[in-house]
Design a protein around this motif. Structure first.
Motif, PDB file in Angstrom:
ATOM      1  N   UNK A 163      81.053 -73.894  65.862  1.00 55.82           N
ATOM      2  CA  UNK A 163      80.217 -72.964  65.334  1.00 55.82           C
ATOM      3  C   UNK A 163      79.495 -73.317  64.019  1.00 55.82           C
ATOM      4  N   UNK A 191      71.636 -62.177  65.575  1.00 52.00           N
ATOM      5  CA  UNK A 191      69.992 -62.377  65.314  1.00 52.00           C
ATOM      6  C   UNK A 191      69.667 -60.954  65.728  1.00 52.00           C
ATOM      7  N   UNK A 229      76.812 -75.846  64.991  1.00 54.35           N
ATOM      8  CA  UNK A 229      75.484 -75.110  65.689  1.00 54.35           C
ATOM      9  C   UNK A 229      74.871 -74.386  64.663  1.00 54.35           C
ATOM     10  N   UNK A 230      75.595 -73.737  63.749  1.00 55.33           N
ATOM     11  CA  UNK A 230      74.588 -73.168  62.755  1.00 55.33           C
ATOM     12  C   UNK A 230      73.687 -74.018  62.097  1.00 55.33           C
ATOM     13  N   UNK A 287      70.934 -75.144  63.955  1.00 51.11           N
ATOM     14  CA  UNK A 287      69.916 -74.064  64.275  1.00 51.11           C
ATOM     15  C   UNK A 287      69.007 -73.617  62.910  1.00 51.11           C
ATOM     16  N   UNK A 295      66.600 -76.583  62.672  1.00 60.23           N
ATOM     17  CA  UNK A 295      65.427 -76.216  64.002  1.00 60.23           C
ATOM     18  C   UNK A 295      64.583 -75.043  63.652  1.00 60.23           C
ATOM     19  N   UNK A 333      66.951 -72.214  69.716  1.00 59.14           N
ATOM     20  CA  UNK A 333      67.928 -71.155  69.829  1.00 59.14           C
ATOM     21  C   UNK A 333      69.086 -70.933  69.045  1.00 59.14           C
ATOM     22  N   UNK A 334      69.373 -69.869  68.923  1.00 63.06           N
ATOM     23  CA  UNK A 334      70.741 -69.774  67.545  1.00 63.06           C
ATOM     24  C   UNK A 334      72.070 -69.664  68.422  1.00 63.06           C
ATOM     25  N   UNK A 335      73.029 -70.160  67.773  1.00 62.69           N
ATOM     26  CA  UNK A 335      74.411 -70.197  68.249  1.00 62.69           C
ATOM     27  C   UNK A 335      74.992 -68.629  68.855  1.00 62.69           C
ATOM     28  N   UNK A 336      74.614 -67.887  67.978  1.00 59.70           N
ATOM     29  CA  UNK A 336      75.037 -66.532  68.303  1.00 59.70           C
ATOM     30  C   UNK A 336      73.842 -65.437  68.306  1.00 59.70           C
ATOM     31  N   UNK A 372      69.115 -77.904  73.255  1.00 59.22           N
ATOM     32  CA  UNK A 372      68.190 -77.454  72.557  1.00 59.22           C
ATOM     33  C   UNK A 372      67.319 -78.406  71.571  1.00 59.22           C
TER      34      UNK A 372
END
Lengths: 222, 259
Positions: free
Chosen positions: B118, A133, B121-122, B125, B128, A126-129, B158
């Motif tokens: 942010x 996407x 998280x970037x 992600x 992952x 799952x992406x942050x924003x 996540x």
């Protein structure tokens, strides 16, 4: 054997294709196909006004029903906030759409669902924003590629009122289907959902009303 | 116990300064009850990096292992990298110039202490989506986590694993890190304890038992054992993990403590 083919599955279209509810999905299939005779509908997005209106279950049953008519169907989980499609088919969401978006690789990581003709592209990590996407150019290329591999591509998205994800994606697909739940979805929120989709010029093909009171008297045919 | 984060190799980063110090650190770790230790030098993107190369890492790991075997010390040394996130991270992992844990898809990821949520998280992600399981190093040091620990919830949901430094939990790194580490621990937001050792005392030492005891007092013995044994073992074996969901922290109480 996947969960989808066992008795506990919420997918009535697989579990009991002769049930009245499965028949309702066939009616839905027919009406979607006939809703836009002038403009063939190959990519369809499904959304709702809030969680737990039965959006993903409705979509998965619709996908099964279309596949049962010998069409090639790809289900894509674009609910990158709370993805659930993989669980309905007893599959994993470790690899899926977001891997494809970031990797530039050509072959989509599709999973077989156990239903002939129906494959799943799960969410992936799952992406942050999520809206970034779904609104990306790469997403358009992914949609085009999936479209070339199937007769129908169906997209699950988060509820349209809470976040912009569905509205962003609605501009990239042929049609949008709204799922409301009888006795739960308020008129005001239903209207709001429609307005948000109309604002981005989405093509709303129709509304599914879940859990509606069933009229008595059709027992003979059931 | 298994220590997944250490700077026991010499001259590569701001950790050990000599072979003698490295060996003394390994002996200390073994005496503390550590059976496996992964050497994780800072990657070149970190300002703490001095002389990073994978060849040098492998050479020193082999050298240390040979010496330990000769001295009859039962400690397995493995090679890894503490990866500071940067744009070429994935390419370098692919090339093998940054190391995941041996024969696994798990990486040890460091984000700057002043990173925004942010940015964290970037970074997670991106890793992952390329198929990596991510361990985040010492979240208790991040400013955004200290301001609001709940920023970790969505990362954990996540599948991101949180590694807290044992010395934070024993209070050696001050009240703020102690309180942050304890709060994360009691809310199910910690999955691993590691020494993150940089040298012999008075520097941060290769010890886990004190941190483990402190964790046991807070969350019980079985869960404390998971942090230093069960979970790191699953990572080295590259097996899937099912972790209990984290519990949100009461923000108003947290803010009161912080003010």
């Amino acid at each position: 054997m996947t969960e989808a083919t066992t008795g506990s599955s919420p997918l009535i279209a697989i579990r009991d294709p002769r049930a009245p509810a499965a028949e309702a999905y066939r009616t839905l299939r027919t009406n979607i196909q006939f809703s836009s005779l002038d403009r063939p509908l190959h990519t369809l997005l499904v959304t709702s006004t809030s969680p737990d209106e039965g959006k993903s279950t409705t979509l998965a049953n619709l996908a099964v029903t279309i596949a049962q008519a010998e069409q090639r169907v790809i289900l894509v989980d674009c609910d990158l906030r709370r993805p659930t499609l993989h669980t309905l088919f007893g599959l994993s969401n470790e690899v899926g759409l977001t891997n494809m978006i970031l990797s530039q690789e050509e072959a989509p990581p599709l999973q077989e669902t156990g239903v002939p003709g129906l494959s799943l592209l799960a969410s992936g990590p799952l992406p942050p924003r999520p809206a970034d996407i779904l609104g990306s150019r790469r997403m358009e290329a992914v949609i085009a590629q999936l479209r070339s591999q199937a007769d129908m591509v169906l997209f699950d998205t988060p509820p349209v009122i809470a976040v912009t994800d569905a509205a962003v994606l609605a501009t990239k697909v042929d049609g949008t289907l709204l799922v409301f739940q009888a006795g739960k979805t308020s008129r005001e929120r239903a209207r709001q959902a429609r307005q948000m989709l109309e604002k981005v010029k989405a093509h709303i093909v129709g509304v599914v009303l879940n859990n509606a009171e069933i009229e008595q008297g059709y027992g003979y045919y059931g | 116990m298994i220590d997944l984060h250490s700077h026991i190799l010499y001259g590569i980063d701001d950790g050990s300064a000599s072979l003698d110090e490295s060996l003394a650190m390994c002996r200390m770790a073994a005496t503390d009850g550590i059976t496996h230790i992964v050497a994780t030098p800072h990657s070149p993107a970190s300002s703490a990096s001095r002389n990073y190369s994978v060849d040098l890492i492998r050479q020193q790991v082999e050298e240390l292992q040979t010496r330990l075997n000769e001295q009859g010390i039962s400690l397995t040394v493995l090679a890894g990298t503490e990866i500071r996130y940067h744009a070429d991270m994935l390419a370098q992992l692919k090339q093998g110039t940054l190391l995941s844990y041996p024969n696994t898809n798990t990486i040890l990821l460091e984000v700057p202490n002043n990173a925004l949520s942010s940015a964290i998280e970037h970074a997670v992600f991106v890793a992952q989506a390329a198929g990596y399981r991510v361990i985040l190093t010492h979240p208790e040091r991040c400013g955004v986590v200290q301001r609001d620990p709940n920023v970790l919830l969505s990362l954990i949901e996540r599948g991101t694993l949180m590694q807290v430094t044992a010395a934070a939990l024993t209070g050696e790194q001050g009240d703020l890190l102690l309180h942050t580490a304890e709060t994360l621990l009691t809310h199910g937001m910690v999955h691993l304890l590691a020494s993150d050792t940089h040298g012999l005392p008075p520097r941060r030492s290769p010890l886990l038992s004190l941190g483990r005891a402190r964790a046991a007092a807070l969350i019980g013995d079985a869960q404390a054992e998971a942090l230093v044994s069960t979970i790191p073992m699953a990572i080295l074996n590259n097996t899937p993990l099912t972790l209990p969901p984290p519990r949100p922290i009461d923000r108003s109480r947290w803010k009161m403590w912080r003010s």
